[in-house]
Scaffold this active site. Structure first.
Site, PDB file in Angstrom:
ATOM      1  N   CYS A   1      -5.932   1.880   5.793  1.00 54.22           N
ATOM      2  CA  CYS A   1      -6.783   0.723   6.085  1.00 54.22           C
ATOM      3  C   CYS A   1      -6.454   0.172   7.460  1.00 54.22           C
ATOM      4  CB  CYS A   1      -6.599  -0.356   5.020  1.00 54.22           C
ATOM      5  SG  CYS A   1      -4.976  -1.128   5.034  1.00 54.22           S
TER       6      CYS A   1
ATOM      7  N   GLU B   1       1.080   3.931   1.792  1.00 54.16           N
ATOM      8  CA  GLU B   1       1.719   4.379   3.048  1.00 54.16           C
ATOM      9  C   GLU B   1       3.005   3.608   3.294  1.00 54.16           C
ATOM     10  OE1 GLU B   1      -1.347   3.357   2.530  1.00 54.16           O
ATOM     11  OE2 GLU B   1      -2.769   4.097   4.019  1.00 54.16           O
TER      12      GLU B   1
ATOM     13  N   LEU C   1      -9.853 -16.555 -23.171  1.00 52.85           N
ATOM     14  CA  LEU C   1      -9.989 -15.600 -22.060  1.00 52.85           C
ATOM     15  C   LEU C   1      -8.881 -15.756 -21.026  1.00 52.85           C
ATOM     16  CD1 LEU C   1     -13.861 -15.397 -21.496  1.00 52.85           C
ATOM     17  CD2 LEU C   1     -12.403 -14.187 -23.143  1.00 52.85           C
TER      18      LEU C   1
ATOM     19  N   ALA D   1     -16.085  -6.672 -35.874  1.00 53.06           N
ATOM     20  CA  ALA D   1     -15.965  -7.880 -36.708  1.00 53.06           C
ATOM     21  C   ALA D   1     -16.359  -7.487 -38.130  1.00 53.06           C
ATOM     22  CB  ALA D   1     -16.874  -8.997 -36.189  1.00 53.06           C
ATOM     23  N   ALA D   2     -15.790  -8.188 -39.103  1.00 59.12           N
ATOM     24  CA  ALA D   2     -16.118  -7.910 -40.509  1.00 59.12           C
ATOM     25  C   ALA D   2     -17.468  -8.529 -40.862  1.00 59.12           C
ATOM     26  CB  ALA D   2     -15.019  -8.462 -41.409  1.00 59.12           C
ATOM     27  N   ALA D   3     -17.933  -8.259 -42.070  1.00 55.05           N
ATOM     28  CA  ALA D   3     -19.275  -8.688 -42.483  1.00 55.05           C
ATOM     29  C   ALA D   3     -19.455 -10.195 -42.356  1.00 55.05           C
ATOM     30  CB  ALA D   3     -19.544  -8.230 -43.911  1.00 55.05           C
TER      31      ALA D   3
ATOM     32  N   ALA E   1     -25.313  -3.596 -22.935  1.00 55.47           N
ATOM     33  CA  ALA E   1     -26.223  -3.802 -21.786  1.00 55.47           C
ATOM     34  C   ALA E   1     -25.585  -3.247 -20.516  1.00 55.47           C
ATOM     35  CB  ALA E   1     -26.545  -5.284 -21.640  1.00 55.47           C
TER      36      ALA E   1
ATOM     37  N   PRO F   1     -20.481  -6.701 -28.453  1.00 65.39           N
ATOM     38  CA  PRO F   1     -21.229  -5.456 -28.481  1.00 65.39           C
ATOM     39  C   PRO F   1     -22.532  -5.483 -27.686  1.00 65.39           C
ATOM     40  CG  PRO F   1     -20.468  -6.045 -30.671  1.00 65.39           C
ATOM     41  CD  PRO F   1     -20.121  -7.203 -29.781  1.00 65.39           C
TER      42      PRO F   1
ATOM     43  N   HIS G   1       0.830  -1.200   0.000  1.00 64.31           N
ATOM     44  CA  HIS G   1       0.000   0.000   0.000  1.00 64.31           C
ATOM     45  C   HIS G   1       0.869   1.256   0.000  1.00 64.31           C
ATOM     46  CE1 HIS G   1      -4.008  -1.955   1.510  1.00 64.31           C
ATOM     47  NE2 HIS G   1      -3.532  -2.503   0.409  1.00 64.31           N
TER      48      HIS G   1
HETATM   49  N1  LIG Z   1     -13.154  -6.742 -31.391  1.00 64.75           N
HETATM   50  C1  LIG Z   1     -13.644  -6.900 -30.179  1.00 64.75           C
HETATM   51  O1  LIG Z   1     -13.290  -6.173 -29.226  1.00 64.75           O
HETATM   52  C2  LIG Z   1     -14.642  -7.963 -29.921  1.00 64.75           C
HETATM   53  C3  LIG Z   1     -15.390  -8.489 -30.942  1.00 64.75           C
HETATM   54  N2  LIG Z   1     -16.342  -9.418 -30.694  1.00 64.75           N
HETATM   55  C4  LIG Z   1     -17.185  -9.875 -31.788  1.00 64.75           C
HETATM   56  O2  LIG Z   1     -18.524  -9.587 -31.466  1.00 64.75           O
HETATM   57  C5  LIG Z   1     -19.380 -10.567 -32.065  1.00 64.75           C
HETATM   58  C6  LIG Z   1     -20.339 -11.097 -31.030  1.00 64.75           C
HETATM   59  O3  LIG Z   1     -21.108 -10.039 -30.530  1.00 64.75           O
HETATM   60  P1  LIG Z   1     -22.566 -10.217 -29.905  1.00 64.75           P
HETATM   61  O4  LIG Z   1     -23.348 -11.103 -30.776  1.00 64.75           O
HETATM   62  O5  LIG Z   1     -23.067  -8.867 -29.585  1.00 64.75           O
HETATM   63  O6  LIG Z   1     -22.271 -11.100 -28.650  1.00 64.75           O
HETATM   64  P2  LIG Z   1     -22.161 -10.864 -27.086  1.00 64.75           P
HETATM   65  O7  LIG Z   1     -20.907 -11.529 -26.647  1.00 64.75           O
HETATM   66  O8  LIG Z   1     -22.419  -9.482 -26.687  1.00 64.75           O
HETATM   67  O9  LIG Z   1     -23.319 -11.808 -26.597  1.00 64.75           O
HETATM   68  C7  LIG Z   1     -24.679 -11.433 -26.697  1.00 64.75           C
HETATM   69  C8  LIG Z   1     -25.420 -12.293 -25.720  1.00 64.75           C
HETATM   70  O10 LIG Z   1     -25.097 -11.892 -24.405  1.00 64.75           O
HETATM   71  C9  LIG Z   1     -26.094 -12.411 -23.557  1.00 64.75           C
HETATM   72  N3  LIG Z   1     -26.477 -11.409 -22.568  1.00 64.75           N
HETATM   73  C10 LIG Z   1     -26.254 -11.511 -21.231  1.00 64.75           C
HETATM   74  N4  LIG Z   1     -26.764 -10.484 -20.596  1.00 64.75           N
HETATM   75  C11 LIG Z   1     -27.336  -9.695 -21.516  1.00 64.75           C
HETATM   76  C12 LIG Z   1     -28.027  -8.475 -21.437  1.00 64.75           C
HETATM   77  N5  LIG Z   1     -28.248  -7.876 -20.268  1.00 64.75           N
HETATM   78  N6  LIG Z   1     -28.484  -7.927 -22.568  1.00 64.75           N
HETATM   79  C13 LIG Z   1     -28.265  -8.513 -23.742  1.00 64.75           C
HETATM   80  N7  LIG Z   1     -27.606  -9.690 -23.902  1.00 64.75           N
HETATM   81  C14 LIG Z   1     -27.151 -10.263 -22.775  1.00 64.75           C
HETATM   82  C15 LIG Z   1     -27.269 -12.828 -24.421  1.00 64.75           C
HETATM   83  O11 LIG Z   1     -27.133 -14.222 -24.468  1.00 64.75           O
HETATM   84  P3  LIG Z   1     -28.360 -15.250 -24.581  1.00 64.75           P
HETATM   85  O12 LIG Z   1     -29.090 -14.880 -25.859  1.00 64.75           O
HETATM   86  O13 LIG Z   1     -27.674 -16.570 -24.650  1.00 64.75           O
HETATM   87  O14 LIG Z   1     -29.199 -15.084 -23.367  1.00 64.75           O
HETATM   88  C16 LIG Z   1     -26.926 -12.215 -25.764  1.00 64.75           C
HETATM   89  O15 LIG Z   1     -27.463 -12.918 -26.835  1.00 64.75           O
HETATM   90  C17 LIG Z   1     -18.458 -11.626 -32.614  1.00 64.75           C
HETATM   91  O16 LIG Z   1     -18.357 -11.422 -34.012  1.00 64.75           O
HETATM   92  C18 LIG Z   1     -17.127 -11.354 -31.984  1.00 64.75           C
HETATM   93  O17 LIG Z   1     -16.051 -11.718 -32.805  1.00 64.75           O
HETATM   94  C19 LIG Z   1     -16.574  -9.860 -29.429  1.00 64.75           C
HETATM   95  C20 LIG Z   1     -15.842  -9.398 -28.391  1.00 64.75           C
HETATM   96  C21 LIG Z   1     -14.827  -8.392 -28.550  1.00 64.75           C
HETATM   97  N1  LIG Z   2     -10.826  -9.169 -32.243  1.00 64.85           N
HETATM   98  C1  LIG Z   2     -10.031  -8.640 -31.291  1.00 64.85           C
HETATM   99  C2  LIG Z   2     -10.218  -8.975 -29.929  1.00 64.85           C
HETATM  100  N2  LIG Z   2     -11.190  -9.829 -29.565  1.00 64.85           N
HETATM  101  C3  LIG Z   2     -11.385 -10.357 -28.232  1.00 64.85           C
HETATM  102  O1  LIG Z   2     -10.431 -11.360 -27.920  1.00 64.85           O
HETATM  103  C4  LIG Z   2     -11.113 -12.595 -27.666  1.00 64.85           C
HETATM  104  C5  LIG Z   2     -10.234 -13.762 -27.995  1.00 64.85           C
HETATM  105  O2  LIG Z   2      -9.507 -14.036 -26.826  1.00 64.85           O
HETATM  106  P1  LIG Z   2      -8.451 -15.224 -26.739  1.00 64.85           P
HETATM  107  O3  LIG Z   2      -9.083 -16.456 -27.327  1.00 64.85           O
HETATM  108  O4  LIG Z   2      -8.126 -15.381 -25.293  1.00 64.85           O
HETATM  109  O5  LIG Z   2      -7.252 -14.787 -27.533  1.00 64.85           O
HETATM  110  C6  LIG Z   2     -12.342 -12.473 -28.490  1.00 64.85           C
HETATM  111  O6  LIG Z   2     -13.368 -13.359 -28.121  1.00 64.85           O
HETATM  112  C7  LIG Z   2     -12.735 -11.062 -28.205  1.00 64.85           C
HETATM  113  O7  LIG Z   2     -13.272 -10.929 -26.892  1.00 64.85           O
HETATM  114  N3  LIG Z   2      -9.376  -8.407 -29.020  1.00 64.85           N
HETATM  115  C8  LIG Z   2      -8.365  -7.548 -29.388  1.00 64.85           C
HETATM  116  O8  LIG Z   2      -7.614  -7.053 -28.531  1.00 64.85           O
HETATM  117  N4  LIG Z   2      -8.193  -7.250 -30.679  1.00 64.85           N
HETATM  118  C9  LIG Z   2      -8.980  -7.741 -31.655  1.00 64.85           C
HETATM  119  O9  LIG Z   2      -8.751  -7.433 -32.819  1.00 64.85           O
END
Ligand SMILES: NC(=O)C1=CN([C@@H]2O[C@H](COP(=O)(O)OP(=O)(O)OC[C@H]3O[C@@H](n4cnc5c(N)ncnc54)[C@H](OP(=O)(O)O)[C@@H]3O)[C@@H](O)[C@H]2O)C=CC1
Ligand SMILES: Nc1c(N[C@@H]2O[C@H](COP(=O)(O)O)[C@@H](O)[C@H]2O)[nH]c(=O)[nH]c1=O
Length: 380
Positions: free
Chosen positions: A98, A72, A226, A184-186, A296, A291, A70
């Site tokens: 603390c 201190e 993760l 993420a791409a299309a 949320a 997203p 800490h």
């Molecule tokens: N570049 C980046 O930083 C990252 C990119 N990605 C990309 O994002 C995409 C996935 O995104 P997305 O589909 O949005 O997935 P999410 O990981 O955001 O999952 C969405 C799910 O979260 C669950 N959930 C839990 N609590 C809530 C809440 N309060 N409100 C809404 N949903 C909730 C639901 O699951 P259920 O329907 O099962 O109940 C919902 O369907 C992938 O293409 C991945 O590659 C993902 C992470 C990081």
């Molecule tokens: N695409 C993307 C990320 N994506 C995040 O990293 C996770 C993959 O984790 P792992 O399997 O432990 O390597 C993936 O599910 C998403 O949460 N992170 C980033 O720093 N840059 C990137 O371009």
């Protein structure tokens, strides 16, 4: 309850002690605040300390993150190393010391053991577990004054205090996006949008978080590990607990399904999830996506820190970094502001070709007064 106790313990001394701080004490507290600001956000609040010797010399320390000494204790060690007479010195600290034994010992006792007789603390510690240091010091005969730079000290950890008061972890949300705000791409491909320097910084956040959460959408799309890893792929010394939120089950044989440590919440009730994580001792949660889950959290006001990595990559289509936030018009926008802490004190960080911006929720606009009759809460 904890907040009431701490407030009642420190509110009276705050008023009583007003205006009894010397110029040297003010300057030393400013140095403690400066040191605190360079700490890292997470399970612990940002804290700095300064030992002020009678000859005006100052030794400064800060808390460098969960599990480390800490502030201190760091400042006292620096003062000892410089030969300060601690029995005649004043310790100034940005947060009430603390009184409990956590991963490190109680600071109030360390201060007494060092021979310090005079302590100034800026803000009370509102946590039930750690609070009570001022009482303990006073009970042992030390002089404790509070309130110097109290507003600054509270502002430094405002979101951390709010999280503790709500009984939930401090929440960091991380986004790794393209220049046009896509994660993420299309076709759903997303590895990798950001470059290796950004990803290393992302793993550094993972390595200091207690837990890391994704939604089921990300689990099913990415099969993420993760884990926290070094740039050469080796596991970091500290591994966060993986957390999966949502009703859908992870795919059989996926990394998360295979993880013995996985905490799975088949739920969308984020407050309940956070309360359960808190009960398991999770003080810092990193939400990595995707997203819909991050959105949320944002809608519910549950994000304390946003870490946005932006790569100079254009996708034009694909998955937007955020889903609906329930904002219909600009006046309802969520406003965020650079977090003025950390090694770069809020400046954006260049990571290879990418940029990292760390943000915190903008404080609400202050109420408008017709006359400037608001009471002054400063120390002088
Ligand atoms: N570049 C980046 O930083 C990252 C990119 N990605 C990309 O994002 C995409 C996935 O995104 P997305 O589909 O949005 O997935 P999410 O990981 O955001 O999952 C969405 C799910 O979260 C669950 N959930 C839990 N609590 C809530 C809440 N309060 N409100 C809404 N949903 C909730 C639901 O699951 P259920 O329907 O099962 O109940 C919902 O369907 C992938 O293409 C991945 O590659 C993902 C992470 C990081
Ligand atoms: N695409 C993307 C990320 N994506 C995040 O990293 C996770 C993959 O984790 P792992 O399997 O432990 O390597 C993936 O599910 C998403 O949460 N992170 C980033 O720093 N840059 C990137 O371009």
């Amino acid at each position: 309850m904890a907040l009431d106790r701490a407030a009642s313990c420190c509110a009276a001394p705050l008023a009583a002690a007003a205006a009894h701080f010397s110029r040297a004490e003010r300057a030393a507290m400013d140095r403690a605040l400066g040191a605190a600001a360079r700490g890292v956000r997470g399970a612990n609040p940002l804290v700095g300390a300064a030992v002020l010797a009678p000859d005006g010399r100052v030794a400064v320390g800060r808390h460098a993150g969960a599990g480390t000494a800490h502030a201190e204790v760091v400042a006292l060690a620096a003062a000892r190393a410089r030969g300060f007479d601690l029995s005649a010195a004043t310790l100034l600290v940005t947060l009430e010391p603390c009184a409990h034994t956590g991963r490190t010992g109680p600071c109030a006792q360390a201060i007494l053991d060092a021979g310090i007789r005079r302590v100034v603390c800026a803000a009370p510690d509102p946590t039930a577990l750690a609070g009570g240091g001022a009482q303990r010091l006073r009970a042992a005969g030390a002089e404790v004054r509070t309130g110097l730079r109290a507003q600054e000290a509270r502002a430094l950890n405002a979101r951390w205090f709010a999280a503790r008061a709500a009984g939930r972890p401090f929440v960091t949300a991380k986004i790794a996006q393209s220049l046009d705000g896509r994660v993420a791409a299309a076709d759903g491909t997303s590895r990798w949008i950001t470059g290796p320097e950004s990803r290393a910084a992302g793993h550094a956040i993972r390595a200091r978080a207690d837990a890391i959460a994704v939604g089921t959408g990300t689990a099913l799309a990415d099969n993420p590990r993760l884990s926290a890893r070094t740039p050469d792929g080796a596991p970091a010394a500290h591994q966060p607990v993986p957390v999966l939120i949502g009703h859908r089950a992870p795919a059989p044989d996926s990394h998360l399904a295979d993880s013995a440590r996985l905490l799975r919440y088949p739920s969308r009730d984020l407050a309940a999830v956070l309360a359960d994580l808190d009960s398991r001792g999770i003080g810092h949660l990193l939400v990595e996506g995707g997203p819909r889950l991050i959105s949320a959290f944002l809608r519910a006001g549950l994000v304390d820190e946003l870490a946005v990595f932006t790569a100079p990559v254009l996708l034009g289509a694909g998955t937007p970094a955020l889903a609906d936030l329930g904002i219909a018009t600009l006046s309802g926008a969520q406003r965020w502001t650079p977090d003025p802490t950390g090694e770069r004190l809020g400046a954006p960080e260049r990571l290879g070709a990418d940029t990292l911006v760390r943000l915190q929720p903008s404080p609400p606009d202050p109420p408008r007064h017709n006359h400037s009759t608001a009471p002054h809460h400063g120390e002088d």
